[in-house]
Design an enzyme around this catalytic site. Structure first.
Site, PDB file in Angstrom:
ATOM      1  N   CYS A   1       1.188  -1.706   0.077  1.00 35.69           N
ATOM      2  CA  CYS A   1       0.187   0.063  -0.399  1.00 35.69           C
ATOM      3  C   CYS A   1       0.964   1.184   0.090  1.00 35.69           C
ATOM      4  O   CYS A   1       2.280   0.996   0.106  1.00 35.69           O
ATOM      5  CB  CYS A   1      -0.713   0.025   1.319  1.00 35.69           C
TER       6      CYS A   1
ATOM      7  N   ARG B   1      -0.172   3.054  -5.737  1.00 38.19           N
ATOM      8  CA  ARG B   1       0.526   2.285  -5.070  1.00 38.19           C
ATOM      9  C   ARG B   1      -0.169   1.227  -4.620  1.00 38.19           C
ATOM     10  O   ARG B   1      -0.317  -0.219  -3.823  1.00 38.19           O
ATOM     11  CB  ARG B   1       0.965   2.451  -3.754  1.00 38.19           C
TER      12      ARG B   1
ATOM     13  N   TRP C   1      -4.063  -2.343  -1.326  1.00 37.85           N
ATOM     14  CA  TRP C   1      -3.932  -2.652  -2.624  1.00 37.85           C
ATOM     15  C   TRP C   1      -4.146  -4.336  -1.784  1.00 37.85           C
ATOM     16  O   TRP C   1      -3.157  -4.676  -0.949  1.00 37.85           O
ATOM     17  CB  TRP C   1      -2.760  -2.773  -2.919  1.00 37.85           C
TER      18      TRP C   1
ATOM     19  N   ASN D   1       1.573  -1.648   6.226  1.00 37.91           N
ATOM     20  CA  ASN D   1       1.998  -1.863   5.298  1.00 37.91           C
ATOM     21  C   ASN D   1       2.660  -3.536   4.772  1.00 37.91           C
ATOM     22  O   ASN D   1       3.739  -2.930   5.546  1.00 37.91           O
ATOM     23  CB  ASN D   1       2.565  -1.021   3.795  1.00 37.91           C
ATOM     24  N   GLY D   2       1.847  -4.555   4.276  1.00 39.92           N
ATOM     25  CA  GLY D   2       3.031  -5.290   4.455  1.00 39.92           C
ATOM     26  C   GLY D   2       2.698  -6.933   4.905  1.00 39.92           C
ATOM     27  O   GLY D   2       1.030  -6.449   4.786  1.00 39.92           O
TER      28      GLY D   2
ATOM     29  N   GLU E   1       5.944  -7.607 -24.078  1.00 38.49           N
ATOM     30  CA  GLU E   1       5.664  -5.991 -23.668  1.00 38.49           C
ATOM     31  C   GLU E   1       3.889  -5.504 -24.537  1.00 38.49           C
ATOM     32  O   GLU E   1       3.517  -4.906 -23.701  1.00 38.49           O
ATOM     33  CB  GLU E   1       6.894  -5.276 -23.715  1.00 38.49           C
TER      34      GLU E   1
ATOM     35  N   LYS F   1       0.583  -5.090 -22.288  1.00 40.56           N
ATOM     36  CA  LYS F   1       0.067  -3.821 -21.939  1.00 40.56           C
ATOM     37  C   LYS F   1      -1.455  -4.051 -22.592  1.00 40.56           C
ATOM     38  O   LYS F   1      -1.803  -3.112 -21.359  1.00 40.56           O
ATOM     39  CB  LYS F   1       0.603  -2.999 -22.851  1.00 40.56           C
TER      40      LYS F   1
ATOM     41  N   GLU G   1      -3.446  -5.563 -19.256  1.00 43.56           N
ATOM     42  CA  GLU G   1      -3.184  -4.713 -18.107  1.00 43.56           C
ATOM     43  C   GLU G   1      -4.565  -3.733 -18.268  1.00 43.56           C
ATOM     44  O   GLU G   1      -5.002  -3.417 -17.667  1.00 43.56           O
ATOM     45  CB  GLU G   1      -2.167  -3.874 -17.341  1.00 43.56           C
TER      46      GLU G   1
ATOM     47  N   HIS H   1       3.177 -23.824 -34.570  1.00 40.94           N
ATOM     48  CA  HIS H   1       3.505 -24.975 -34.339  1.00 40.94           C
ATOM     49  C   HIS H   1       1.932 -24.900 -33.145  1.00 40.94           C
ATOM     50  O   HIS H   1       1.982 -25.192 -32.210  1.00 40.94           O
ATOM     51  CB  HIS H   1       4.190 -24.850 -33.055  1.00 40.94           C
TER      52      HIS H   1
ATOM     53  N   LYS I   1       0.647  -0.506  -8.323  1.00 46.59           N
ATOM     54  CA  LYS I   1       2.032  -0.547  -9.094  1.00 46.59           C
ATOM     55  C   LYS I   1       3.797  -0.910  -8.344  1.00 46.59           C
ATOM     56  O   LYS I   1       4.278  -1.121  -9.356  1.00 46.59           O
ATOM     57  CB  LYS I   1       1.987   1.500  -8.830  1.00 46.59           C
TER      58      LYS I   1
HETATM   59  C1  F6R Z   1       4.007  -3.948 -15.849  1.00 45.35           C
HETATM   60  C2  F6R Z   1       4.087  -3.774 -14.961  1.00 45.35           C
HETATM   61  C3  F6R Z   1       4.321  -4.580 -14.509  1.00 45.35           C
HETATM   62  C4  F6R Z   1       5.280  -4.179 -13.249  1.00 45.35           C
HETATM   63  C5  F6R Z   1       6.264  -5.343 -12.677  1.00 45.35           C
HETATM   64  C6  F6R Z   1       7.554  -5.296 -11.818  1.00 45.35           C
HETATM   65  O1  F6R Z   1       3.200  -2.873 -16.987  1.00 45.35           O
HETATM   66  O2  F6R Z   1       4.604  -2.359 -14.445  1.00 45.35           O
HETATM   67  O3  F6R Z   1       4.105  -6.261 -15.174  1.00 45.35           O
HETATM   68  O4  F6R Z   1       7.028  -4.507 -15.056  1.00 45.35           O
HETATM   69  O5  F6R Z   1       5.493  -5.614 -11.421  1.00 45.35           O
HETATM   70  O6  F6R Z   1       7.616  -3.859 -11.038  1.00 45.35           O
HETATM   71  P1  F6R Z   1       8.821  -3.540 -10.632  1.00 45.35           P
HETATM   72  O7  F6R Z   1       9.659  -2.964 -12.037  1.00 45.35           O
HETATM   73  O8  F6R Z   1       8.898  -2.491  -9.989  1.00 45.35           O
HETATM   74  O9  F6R Z   1       9.993  -4.271 -10.167  1.00 45.35           O
END
Ligand code: F6R
Length: 681
Positions: free
Chosen positions: A64, A89, A138, A164-165, A549, A553, A556, A572, A676
């Protein structure tokens, strides 16, 4: 035997918390407290018959954003603003407590921050005061309800906490509190901390001593936590503790801030202090003091934040994500700056010597999500430039697989946040095995760089949109710097070759700027596509991680099924998915680079077109061979094979954002179910 007991104990704690957790799915009630009193009645406990059903459930785990403020301003204003900036977050629920004159007021609400703000509007005068704590949550499991939102208050209305944790022994602590007649009001592991502090403060050897009571509580907690404590008898004081989750102090004039990251207080001060593990902070308007969990004084590390408020604001864009896509030229440029000096590649802070760099016989890249995709590109670059084997592994798999590591292994841990629990644990595992770890990170002083032997910071600036864009491009650039540093040190590239590659890298920001012009075209494509259910992404060589990638995108942001494949794998199996009008994105390698790959992918495009697919082709300027097979053709500037991903990714980011909005996801900054920083495994 001891280990067995620990496991049994943890399992029983897990089952108890899970049982509590299940309650959240059956009952939701609103929590609103004022004057330190919770107005909600405790719920009835669930029948034990549910136990079997939830045997495989997990904790209700918050991960969080946390903020604390004590100073001359109204705490409510500072905290709500900080929560707004930290909402990325976690945005399942939010809440705050303001302490003043022997009482406190708490408000919390499930859902986005606006729900909390609406509640506060009902009764703003209760929230006047100069000390407060706030939280945006979160949850990985357990329904996000008002009751589970933070802050959590003690049974007697004296203590309020945010956390948080994971408190791993929460099950046992909850059981012990229940035995003492204390009714728990939430399904969280966090709530115990509030009750424990009230008990410690009310009675026994620590009675009436805020600090001693906090230390007594910390001695009872297991797991990972950042907790902020306030007490009605101590307005003007916040105690905070951190173990394995982030906490930064902001130092102002007559005011002190606490935050999970600097976004919590960037509006007010750039003077910040990073904290070591197991640190307790005592914050007042006059400043702060630090001690360890045993009460012995410790020092923090002061630093100046090098980005400003504007960097964390939308700056005229509709979303942070759109702003961040457009910031990519600067993100790459700033990441490269200062790493090529007097004809040599230089890294940042590091304890790795030239001898270390020459001694490695293997490189492992560990990361998650988009960062993992950047790591796939590192493999192509490092193997090509350094001729050393590179393995790339999703961090959550790495340490459970017993990888072969020793002191001749370099582990590159890539993480935007520097907090990702899976990556952090992979770093720890690698270090235990004697490997050297180099972190590629976007967050100064975060846990992953702190625990690594070396760090190369990406300078993407704050990334607020949950889906990674500019941080990803900066990670690719930084990974390439690592590759060049190894090539230089090991002599696998001559200095003039390093210079040539560097020159290409330096030209990338300008080329990314040119690619940004495709936004309109991507919007038009998204409109023409209309409602789609699935989309495929194909690439070859370095185009394959780009395809992955692009698919991530889209998943998500638009909540659409999307998959990335190496184009050669199509026949395949995946080709069976192709049907009339299925949109397929194809990332085409440069015909001037690996001609063989180019002609093969042109064949692949023909194969899928023949089966009715609609193709969105990303190809470099001047590549006319693809024109007959493209329903839509997005042009990118010419670049060498290894540099192309830095350009080809950008249209896929726009496409995902525009398709998401066409599909009705207006808030692309906060896709559902995501956060995030993923600070739990
Ligand atoms: C996708 C995205 C996530 C992060 C992943 C790692 O758009 O943002 O897949 O790349 O959670 O996060 P970090 O880089 O903070 O370890």
């Amino acid at each position: 035997m001891a280990e067995y007991r620990k496991v049994t104990h943890q399992f029983s704690a897990f089952v108890q918390v899970s049982l509590q957790n299940l309650r959240g799915w059956f009952s939701e009630s609103s929590t609103y407290t004022a004057g330190g009193r919770d107005l909600r009645q405790p719920e009835e406990s669930l029948h034990h018959g549910y136990l079997k059903v939830i045997a495989f459930a997990r904790y209700s785990v918050p991960m969080c954003g946390i903020v604390g403020y004590v100073g001359h301003q109204q705490a409510l204003d500072v905290i709500t603003e900080a929560l707004r900036r930290m909402e990325y977050r976690g945005y399942d629920s939010s809440g705050l407590t303001i302490v003043e004159d022997g009482t406190y007021a708490t408000a919390k609400a499930a859902g986005k921050l606006q729900h909390l703000l609406d509640k506060l509007d009902e009764n703003p005068e209760s929230f006047s005061g100069h000390t407060g704590i706030g939280h945006t949550r979160w949850a990985t499991h357990g329904r996000p309800t008002d009751a589970n939102a933070h802050p959590h208050n003690s049974f007697d209305g004296t203590v309020s906490i945010v956390h948080n944790g994971i408190i791993e022994n929460a099950g046992a602590l909850r059981a012990a509190l229940t035995e003492q007649g204390i009714s728990l009001r939430s399904d969280t592991d966090s709530e115990v901390a509030a009750h424990l502090l009230a008990l410690a403060y009310n009675d026994g050897p620590t009675a009436g001593d805020f600090k001693a009571s906090v230390l007594a509580v910390l001695a009872q907690l297991e797991g990972a936590f950042t907790i902020l404590f306030v007490h009605v008898n101590h307005p003007g004081e916040i105690y905070a503790a951190r173990r394995n989750t982030p906490l930064i102090i902001g130092v102002g004039q007559g005011e002190t801030f606490l935050g999970s990251d600097v976004a919590a207080f960037i509006e007010y001060t750039r003077d910040a202090v990073e904290l070591g593990q197991d640190t307790v902070v005592h914050a007042t308007a006059e400043g702060y003091s630090l001690c360890d969990f045993a009460g012995n004084p410790v020092e923090g590390k002061a630093f100046t934040i090098d980005w400003d408020l504007a960097a964390a604001e939308k700056g005229g864009y509709d979303s942070f994500m759109m702003k961040e896509i457009n910031e990519q030229p600067a993100a790459v440029r700033d990441t490269l700056t200062g790493h090529f000096v007097d004809g040599r590649i230089v890294l940042d802070e590091q304890d790795l010597t030239g001898a270390d760099m020459r001694s490695f016989d293997k490189v492992f890249v560990v990361a998650c999500g988009s960062a993992y995709h950047s790591g796939l590109l590192a493999k192509y670059a490092i193997e090509h430039w350094v001729r050393i084997p590179v393995e790339i592994e999703v961090a959550s798999e790495f340490r459970y697989r017993d990888p072969v590591l020793d002191k001749r292994t370099l582990v590159v841990a890539v993480s935007q946040s520097g907090e990702t629990a899976d990556t952090l644990e992979a770093v720890r595992h690698a270090k235990e095995q004697g490997a050297k770890v180099l972190a590629v990170c976007n967050t100064f002083g975060a846990q992953i760089p702190r625990e690594s032997d070396a760090v190369l910071y990406t300078h993407a600036g704050p990334e607020i949109g949950v889906a990674s864009t500019k941080a990803f491009l900066a990670q690719v650039a930084a990974n390439y710097i690592v590759g060049l540093a190894l090539a230089q040190e090991r002599g696998t590239k001559y200095p003039d070759e390093v210079l040539d590659i560097w020159t290409e890298l330096e030209a990338i920001p300008e080329k990314v700027q040119q690619v940004l012009a495709c936004e309109e075209q991507c919007l038009a494509i998204a409109k023409e596509l209309g409602a789609i259910r699935t989309m495929l992404f194909l690439g070859r060589g370095v185009g394959y991680p780009v395809a992955l990638e692009g698919a991530l995108k889209l998943k998500e942001l638009a909540y659409i099924h999307a998959e990335g494949f190496p184009a050669g794998e199509l026949k395949h199996g995946p080709i069976a998915l192709i049907e009339d009008d299925l949109p397929v994105v194809v990332v085409v390698p440069s015909p001037r680079g690996r001609e063989v790959l180019h002609s093969k992918i042109v064949s692949n495009i023909q194969e899928i077109r023949a089966r009715g697919a609609k193709t969105i082709v990303i190809a470099e300027e001047g590549d006319t061979a693809v024109e007959p097979y493209a329903n839509w053709l997005i042009r990118i500037p010419q670049a060498s094979t290894i540099m192309q991903p830095l350009l080809a990714t950008v249209p896929l980011q726009f496409l995902a954002a525009e398709i998401a909005q066409q599909c009705g996801n207006e808030d692309i900054d906060k896709p559902r179910n995501l956060a995030k920083s993923v600070t739990v495994e």
